[in-house]
Design an enzyme around this catalytic site. Structure first.
Site, PDB file in Angstrom:
ATOM      1  CB  VAL A 352      53.851  32.050   9.282  1.00 39.29           C
ATOM      2  CG1 VAL A 352      54.053  31.663  10.737  1.00 39.29           C
ATOM      3  CG2 VAL A 352      54.014  33.550   9.128  1.00 39.29           C
ATOM      4  CB  ALA A 353      53.113  27.553  10.061  1.00 42.06           C
ATOM      5  CG  MET A 354      52.758  23.590   4.380  1.00 36.93           C
ATOM      6  SD  MET A 354      51.247  24.334   3.685  1.00 36.93           S
ATOM      7  CE  MET A 354      50.399  22.858   3.111  1.00 36.93           C
ATOM      8  CD  GLU A 355      47.953  23.073   5.960  1.00 38.20           C
ATOM      9  OE1 GLU A 355      47.091  23.080   5.067  1.00 38.20           O
ATOM     10  OE2 GLU A 355      48.661  24.061   6.224  1.00 38.20           O
ATOM     11  CG  ASN A 356      54.043  20.010   4.863  1.00 36.08           C
ATOM     12  OD1 ASN A 356      53.350  20.106   3.869  1.00 36.08           O
ATOM     13  ND2 ASN A 356      55.048  20.843   5.110  1.00 36.08           N
ATOM     14  CG  HIS A 379      45.933  27.849  11.760  1.00 30.41           C
ATOM     15  ND1 HIS A 379      44.635  28.309  11.693  1.00 30.41           N
ATOM     16  CD2 HIS A 379      46.273  27.552  10.476  1.00 30.41           C
ATOM     17  CE1 HIS A 379      44.209  28.300  10.445  1.00 30.41           C
ATOM     18  NE2 HIS A 379      45.200  27.844   9.679  1.00 30.41           N
ATOM     19  CD  GLU A 380      49.900  25.568  10.238  1.00 29.60           C
ATOM     20  OE1 GLU A 380      49.573  24.758   9.349  1.00 29.60           O
ATOM     21  OE2 GLU A 380      49.630  26.781  10.153  1.00 29.60           O
ATOM     22  CG  HIS A 383      45.439  23.079   8.800  1.00 33.13           C
ATOM     23  ND1 HIS A 383      44.324  23.173   7.985  1.00 33.13           N
ATOM     24  CD2 HIS A 383      46.040  24.302   8.754  1.00 33.13           C
ATOM     25  CE1 HIS A 383      44.257  24.392   7.469  1.00 33.13           C
ATOM     26  NE2 HIS A 383      45.279  25.101   7.924  1.00 33.13           N
ATOM     27  CD  GLU A 402      44.003  27.499   5.649  1.00 30.27           C
ATOM     28  OE1 GLU A 402      44.039  27.712   6.882  1.00 30.27           O
ATOM     29  OE2 GLU A 402      44.910  26.914   5.038  1.00 30.27           O
TER      30      GLU A 402
END
EC number: 3.4.11.-
Length: 749
Positions: A352-356, A379-380, A383, A402
């Site tokens: 769904v998503a990635m916290e780059n 949530h991201e 992070h 997490e």
């Protein structure tokens, strides 16, 4: 294949630089083949050329290192069979990290025939594009099924703490970290698209590296892409040099390898949030003072998306992201990364998503589910403090990122949307956690917070709801020990300040907690019977304590009441009472929780399913995909043929793993296997090759050996690349026969 070393001058011939203060070695990571503990990585530079027609990336990597002890024989890096190394070379570097500007890269002109070689580095002061360096011998050895080890022989007289550079030129094809999309797999159908996904151990197929979260460094990159393709990276600075036709990026803060990310395609930006006034508090001439400082007239957040999606993405997030960032800053201190941008990726994005850092990746499919979009972006955002600034040193303790990010996410939503909404979302996730616990069993080793990662096991297989929700419950328990959420916020702010841009283990967090609250240390709260910190970390099973969610009862009680009605007798009377409840006015999480309860009870009596369909089927058709997929799973698990056309229509419109895999898993474990096969043959051309192969595996296992679809038949027109290295990002993603569906797992990284 190796190049022979012919160094002209021993690097140790010059006086060794003054020894810097010792740094603790990185934590041992069994998922990394590298010799990271023997070196300090100061910086890495990348020269990258994107070749979408060949699905190939050509790269030049310049690693700036210091050895931590004299005369190391070799440098060992994590690599991958998808990487073909062309050459390795050595170069002495200035003692001061900033003494030399970044190198340039020379890209070969396109020409007919064989592919041009990878970029060449051009160092300041070096004649032309040939740096003053000498070749090194290297070899590649097997390591695990998700990577290789690259051993580069170093000059024999290299001194400890002597800065040096290793230059590696390579090409990467069919790499699990690099997802190439033909135009037909994008929304606009206009231009090719590519993105990288490094979590957990995929970026070793993007560039050779110390692929462990224990090692962080700054990086810079120069990227050449086809004309008209916008390139973005997870960097604090970015520019486009028009006369050279290249993009330049720089990340000024240290990050682990898995957070180096790239995306390129038909992307356009829109600003979504003005900077607000910032309050500065301090002392002036011995007295306290608070000042309101106007921020520069610019936005710190923007969205990037394909042109056809940009208006929707902008309208959904305009003003909201700045609100979330400001709430997070009030709780946990300044946002450290400068910009916070979001790029919406095509449905092929595997999670769904990635916290780059600076550039959150998020799947476009989530745009239609407002509440899920809000939670996933927040949530991201969280992070940025927990996971990016302070990172778990090993994959065995992913909960440190997490669990803390989930706690911070819920503090932000409480500040922004109130406690009732936060409790509803928490109840929804904990419900899924207990569902997963029933399926795995309470003695499952993956239910530990400190999971033992055996050599050869892909760390991505450890990512499950325990990482998020059991980790969250432990952090919540710590907050309750100090008696005041705001005091715990103060602790977390101090924790981030102390460990920012480093990697930590659980003991760092717990020692800091007890130091910050000495009264709790005196009370030996870490040893309370049944709630020992050690037991929290190493016991299997559910959380030892769960949060009080009574503040959400106004939202969860109606869900429970409606579910009880549908399981009561006589059915006619219960259905009449249930139909009087208008769920169209419910929040998405309420409806999803209600449908999850029905799913847990499936198969249901056929007359109940018929009444449910009569009451809700048409209404749910107009709701978002998170709702529709749950209703359709009820249809499939109960073999309810009258609504099967809705399943077909849904699968014909979806190209995302999150909305296809759960339905195919259910179809192939019931009586609808041939229906699944028929729909797949009709829709496979619109699916990414990786997703196609996953569904083929589901169909093959579900149909049995007598009815397995042939690879040739099911892959007509498909890419022939092997998917063995594509990581199973979630437990529910790895096996079609698994009862753990993707819907049961928070698929934000």
């Amino acid at each position: 294949m190796a190049a022979q070393c012919c160094c002209c001058k021993a690097p140790g011939a010059e006086a060794a630089p003054a020894r810097p203060p010792p740094e603790p070695p990185p934590a041992l990571d069994v998922a990394s083949a590298s010799s990271a503990q023997l070196f300090r990585l100061r910086h890495l530079q990348l020269g990258l050329e994107l070749r979408p027609e060949a699905r190939e990336l050509a790269g030049c990597l310049v690693l700036e290192l210091c050895a931590l002890r004299p005369a190391p024989r070799a440098l060992v890096l994590d690599a991958h069979p998808a990487l073909r190394l062309h050459s390795a070379a050595f170069r002495r570097a200035p003692a001061a990290a900033a003494a030399e500007p970044p190198c340039a890269f020379a890209f070969a002109a396109a020409r007919p025939g064989p592919a041009p070689p990878p970029p060449l580095p051009a160092f300041p002061g070096a004649p032309g594009a040939e740096p003053a360096c000498c070749p090194l011998a290297f070899r590649v050895d097997p390591f695990t099924d998700y990577g290789s080890s690259l051993t580069v022989t170093l000059p024999p007289e290299l001194q400890a703490h002597q800065p040096f550079q290793v230059i590696l030129r390579y090409t990467s094809t069919d790499a699990p970290a690099i997802w190439w999309l033909d135009p037909e797999l994008t929304y606009g159908n206009a231009k090719p698209f590519v993105f990288t996904q490094g979590h957990s151990v995929c970026n070793r197929s993007f560039f050779p590296c110390f692929d462990t979260p224990a090692v962080k460094c700054t990086y810079s990159a120069v990227v050449k892409a086809p004309s008209g393709v916008q390139v973005l990276m997870s960097a604090t600075q970015s520019t486009y040099v028009e006369e050279e036709g290249v993009y330049r990026f720089h990340m000024e803060h240290p990050v682990p390898a898995y957070l180096v990310a790239l995306v390129a395609g038909d992307l356009q930006p829109a600003d979504i949030g003005p900077r607000r006034e910032e309050t500065w508090s301090g002392s002036w001439f011995g007295g306290p003072v608070s000042l309101c400082l106007p921020s520069p007239p610019c936005d710190r957040s923007r969205v990037w998306a394909e042109p056809c999606l940009l208006p929707t993405a902008t309208s959904k997030l305009s003003g909201a992201v700045e609100q979330w960032l400001s709430a997070a800053e009030r709780l946990y201190g300044p946002y450290l990364w400068g910009r916070y941008d979001i790029v919406f990726l095509p449905p092929s994005f595997p999670i769904v998503a990635m916290e780059n850092p600076c550039l959150t990746f998020i799947i476009s499919s989530i745009l239609e589910s407002d509440e899920f979009l809000v939670i996933d972006v927040i949530h991201e955002v969280a992070h940025s403090w927990f996971g990016n600034a302070v990172t778990n040193a090993t994959w065995e303790e992913m909960w440190l990122s997490e669990g803390l990010a989930t706690y911070a996410q819920r503090r932000i939503t409480t500040e922004t949307y109130g406690a009732a909404f936060t409790c509803l979302e928490t109840a929804f996730r904990l419900d899924a956690l207990h569902r997963q616990m029933k399926l795995l069993g309470e003695d499952s080793p993956v239910s530990k917070l400190q999971v033992k990662l055996e050599p050869g096991v892909n760390p991505s297989h450890l990512m499950n709801l325990f990482t998020y929700e059991k980790g969250y419950c432990f952090v919540y328990y710590l907050s309750q020990l100090c008696g005041d959420p705001q005091r715990f916020d103060d602790f977390l702010r101090a924790y981030v300040e102390k460990y920012k841009f480093t990697s930590v283990v659980a003991q760092d967090l717990l020692d800091s907690f007890l130091s910050f609250f000495p009264e709790l240390k005196e009370q030996s709260v870490d040893c309370r019977a049944g709630l020992e910190f050690e037991r929290w970390l190493n016991a299997t099973g559910p959380p030892l304590a769960e949060p009080d969610l009574s503040q959400g009862s106004s939202l969860t009680r109606p869900v429970e009441a409606l579910f009880q009605l549908w399981t009561a007798e006589p059915l006619d009377q219960a259905a009449a009472s249930a139909s009087a409840i208008d769920i169209s006015k419910w929040k998405t999480f309420q409806t999803a929780l209600f449908l999850d309860r029905l799913l847990d009870g499936s198969p249901l009596p056929q007359e109940v399913v018929m009444s449910l369909s009569k009451c809700y089927s048409s209404l749910l058709d107009s709701m978002n995909a998170e709702i529709r997929i749950r209703w359709l799973q009820i249809v499939v698990r109960n073999d309810y043929y009258p609504d099967l056309h809705r399943v077909r229509r849904f699968l014909e419109s979806q190209m995302s793993r999150m909305y296809t895999i759960p339905l195919y898993e259910d179809l192939c474990t019931g009586a609808l296997k041939s229906f699944a096969l028929e729909v797949f043959y009709q829709t496979q051309g619109r699916l990414h090759p990786n997703l196609r192969r996953t569904i083929q595996q589901i169909l093959s296992q579900g149909l049995g050996p007598s009815a397995e679809p042939s690879v040739e038949q099911a892959s007509a027109g498909a890419d022939s690349e092997v998917d063995a290295d594509t990581p199973a990002l979630l437990l529910g993603d790895e096996a079609p026969s698994s009862a753990i569906s993707l819907r049961d797992v928070n698929v934000s990284a």
